[in-house]
Every structure is written in structure tokens, then in C-alpha cells.
Motif scaffolding. Structure first.
Motif, PDB file in Angstrom:
ATOM      1  N   HIS A 195       0.228   4.172   1.525  1.00  0.00           N
ATOM      2  CA  HIS A 195      -0.319   5.072   2.540  1.00  0.00           C
ATOM      3  C   HIS A 195       0.251   4.583   3.865  1.00  0.00           C
ATOM      4  CE1 HIS A 195      -3.316   6.718   5.287  1.00  0.00           C
ATOM      5  NE2 HIS A 195      -3.792   7.474   4.316  1.00  0.00           N
ATOM      6  N   LEU A 198      -2.108   3.455   6.828  1.00  0.00           N
ATOM      7  CA  LEU A 198      -2.743   2.170   6.531  1.00  0.00           C
ATOM      8  C   LEU A 198      -1.734   1.042   6.658  1.00  0.00           C
ATOM      9  CD1 LEU A 198      -5.090   0.435   5.438  1.00  0.00           C
ATOM     10  CD2 LEU A 198      -4.381   1.080   3.134  1.00  0.00           C
ATOM     11  N   ASN A 231      -1.123   0.269  10.203  1.00  0.00           N
ATOM     12  CA  ASN A 231      -2.267  -0.437  10.774  1.00  0.00           C
ATOM     13  C   ASN A 231      -2.279  -1.910  10.376  1.00  0.00           C
ATOM     14  OD1 ASN A 231      -3.156   1.866  12.031  1.00  0.00           O
ATOM     15  ND2 ASN A 231      -4.656   2.388  10.429  1.00  0.00           N
ATOM     16  N   LEU A 232      -1.888  -2.181   9.146  1.00  0.00           N
ATOM     17  CA  LEU A 232      -1.821  -3.576   8.704  1.00  0.00           C
ATOM     18  C   LEU A 232      -0.801  -4.356   9.530  1.00  0.00           C
ATOM     19  CD1 LEU A 232      -2.099  -2.950   4.870  1.00  0.00           C
ATOM     20  CD2 LEU A 232      -3.602  -4.473   6.169  1.00  0.00           C
ATOM     21  N   VAL A 286       0.819  -1.209   0.000  1.00  0.00           N
ATOM     22  CA  VAL A 286       0.000   0.000   0.000  1.00  0.00           C
ATOM     23  C   VAL A 286       0.853   1.259   0.000  1.00  0.00           C
ATOM     24  CG1 VAL A 286      -1.941  -1.135   1.105  1.00  0.00           C
ATOM     25  CG2 VAL A 286      -0.252   0.072   2.508  1.00  0.00           C
TER      26      VAL A 286
END
Lengths: 191, 191
Positions: free
Chosen positions: A170, A173, A176-177, A168
Motif C-alpha cells: 500500500h 502506508l 508514511n513508514l 507493505v
DNA sequence: TATAATATATTATGATCATCATATTATAAA
DNA sequence: TTTATAATATGATGATCATAATATATTATA
């Protein structure tokens, strides 16, 4: 009378340097994107000598995979042994899903780095990958004190989280993953 | 006076065929391994016309990713809606980690198929991938009735299991990786 | 049917690749 | 120091690639 120019073991050392250069380059850029000339340059050589060491590129891929996974298992073992208090598996999970590991693909685990590409490699490469993955799952299972079924699901979560976090565009994000992967991998290891 | 040769919408249809051909080829063989001429042949055309439809290959990659992920989400939605009894998420997990999905990469989810390669693509491609992945995680989370943190861990487990199951060269081990993934993904969704 | 505009095909270009043939270099032993 | 030879470098080959320029084919309208 047999004369041996170049110091004893010289060729083996050079060969190992080529394998190391390849293992790093493949993790950073995939297999297909990395040329033989590039790998040789990384080992401080020119491209011509390559075929004095390997039959073809595919053979090098197999060796580089074996080298890289063994190296990663050894590193994770060291990471686990450093921690004495927490469940050791948690330390390994934290390392595997750290921003550092995410951001330094070329030094990290080759499994998420190549993942999709391996399924399209030669049988020789896949055979190496299979046996090394079994060693990895066995290592993780033993450390987490779970059976290999749960151990493989645990490692799948780690690999999947890292792959997605890297893909990703970002950073929040991506973080968070990683965090979600860490949290639920640890839960899985404990239950 | 403006004349319109070729039927109305002809070019758009052809363009879509190119995107579909690319989405299939990329899933089957990765991005770098698939050439523009090959993609065009898959769409029933020759390579020359490519640049009348796209600025470059990278732009096609972005479109093919968007197309493929949207398509997969739509398919999973259909799979979920077919089942009325079980928790719908379980039906989706069973499909995603089925031998059928493992063995038909070219028709399946593009995320595990390209996984590692995406992180090395252009910003444009990664942007598309990011937003489509968010949609996927959102879909999974809603279906499983969990927050997006748990939902992303769940999807990571699914992706990781599929990637590993595809990379090994041993069918029993591969089946076990799928089964373990299914079992613990469902557990994660339920707790 | 003829025309004009668009869509596609053919061909070209310059780059890079894996691999190979041959030339050069480095060094252990004589 | 010389020599033999292993190790490496240089240069070549034929293939394939992304991309671009130009030629040809297609078809809705006049």
C-alpha cells in the motif's frame, strides 16, 4: 617458458564482474532465489566457468556482501559530502529512506535487502557481514556525532523503516513508514 | 444419505497443524528454504496430501503469515498485561529485544524473521502482511500512547535492532545492538 | 459388519539446482 | 603462423523441488 594467454588481469576483471552481478542479483531477489547460472548470465558468461573463480556459491555470497556494503558506505559518504549546510547525517537519512532507495533494492544497501537471510548463512558470510556492519555503524555514528550505541539505534531505525516500507502493499502506508522513520531518526540524531 | 468419515472437524484441525508447522518453519528458515515436504513432515504427514488443503505453497505462506503475526500480537498483549507498574510499552520493548526473542526465531515475530523476503512475495501474501502490520503498529501505538507515525518509527526501531542483532556473528556486538535498541526505543516512546 | 465417502500416502513428472568432467576457444609468446 | 595453456563453454549427474495422479487407509453411518 611460461606463456600467459588472455590479457594480464583478465581473470580478475571477470571475477569482479561476477561479484558485481551477484551483489545486484542478491539484493534484488535474495540469496536462495538466485542461481549460479543466473549470476553468470548477468556477468555475460555461462555457468560452467563459475568454479574456476570460486570454490562454491557460499564463497561468492561472502564476497558479494563485502562488495555491496563497501559500495553503499562509499555512496553514503558521497551523499553526505555533497551537502554543506544541513547536518550531514540528515542528508544521509533522507537518502536512505527515500522512495528511490526503497524502490531500487538491487542498487541499494544490502543490509535491509538480505536482513533476515544473513542470520541463516554460513559463518564465513556472517563474519563478513559483522565486520561490514561495524564499519557502517561507525560511519553513521561519526557523521551524526553520537556514540556507537546511539549510532546503532539510529541505523536500526533506518533499516527497520526501509524493510517495513518495502514489505507493505500500500503505497501511502509505505510512504508514511518512510516519513516517520526519517522524522524520528533525525530527532534521535539531534538529541 | 451422507456419511462423514473421519471425525467432524478433523480436516480443519489437520489444516491448522500444517499452518502452524509452516509458520514455525518459515520463521526459522525463510520461505524459499522450506519445502512443502518438510512442512508436511512437521505436521506429521507426507507431502502428497498437501494439495487437498491448499491450492499451492503461496496460499500457505499467506495463511502462515497471518497466523504468525496474530499469534505474536496476542503474545505481546499478554506480556503487556502482566506488568502493572512500568509503562507497558517498556515491557513489550524489553521482551521484543530480549536475547530470548533474538535466539528463538522460530517462535518469535515473523516480521523481522522474513522481512526482506516479503517484498518479493505474491500480492496475496503482501496484502496479508500489510493488514497485519497495520494491526501491529496500531497495537504498539496504543500501548505507547503515541500517534501511529511515532508508533511506526518505534516499531521500525524494534524490527531493525532485532534483525541486525540476529545477523551479526559476535555475541557482544549483538547484545549491544539489542541494548541500544531498547534504550532509544523507550526514549522515543516517552518523549 | 459392510459400505461409501473422505483423508492421507505413494508414486510420478518435469523443472531447476549446485557442482563437476570434459571439450572448445582465445591469445601471448615462440 | 604455430603452439601451449589459461579461460570459458558444453554437457552430465544426482539431488530436490512444486505439483499432480492414483492408490490406500480410515471411520461414521446403514
Amino acid at each position: 617458458m611460461i606463456t600467459i594467454p588472455y590479457p594480464k588481469g583478465h581473470k580478475i576483471k571477470v571475477r569482479n564482474k561476477i561479484v558485481e552481478s551477484a551483489a545486484q542479483a542478491f539484493r534484488a531477489s535474495g540469496i536462495q532465489d538466485v542461481s549460479v547460472p543466473f549470476i553468470m548470465k548477468g556477468a555475460g558468461l555461462t555457468h560452467g566457468g563459475f568454479y574456476a573463480h570460486f570454490d562454491n556459491k557460499e564463497q561468492l555470497v561472502a564476497e558479494a556482501c563485502r562488495y555491496a556494503i563497501s559500495d553503499t558506505i562509499a555512496l553514503l559518504r558521497k551523499v553526505a559530502d555533497q551537502e554543506k549546510q544541513n547536518p550531514k547525517i540528515n542528508t544521509v537519512i533522507d537518502y536512505y529512506l527515500s522512495p528511490y532507495h526503497r524502490d531500487n533494492t538491487e542498487m541499494g544497501c544490502i543490509i535491509p535487502a538480505l536482513s533476515g537471510e544473513i542470520s541463516r548463512c554460513s559463518e564465513e558470510v556472517r563474519q563478513v557481514f559483522t565486520s561490514e556492519l561495524e564499519r557502517m555503524v561507525s560511519f553513521i555514528s561519526t557523521l551524526a556525532e553520537v556514540d556507537t550505541s546511539k549510532g546503532s539505534a539510529l541505523f536500526s531505525t533506518m533499516v527497520g523503516s526501509l524493510v517495513l516500507a518495502r514489505s507493505v502493499n500500500h503505497s501511502e502506508l509505505s510512504d508514511n513508514l518512510l516519513s516517520a522513520g526519517k522524522k524520528y531518526a533525525k530527532e534521535l540524531a539531534m538529541t
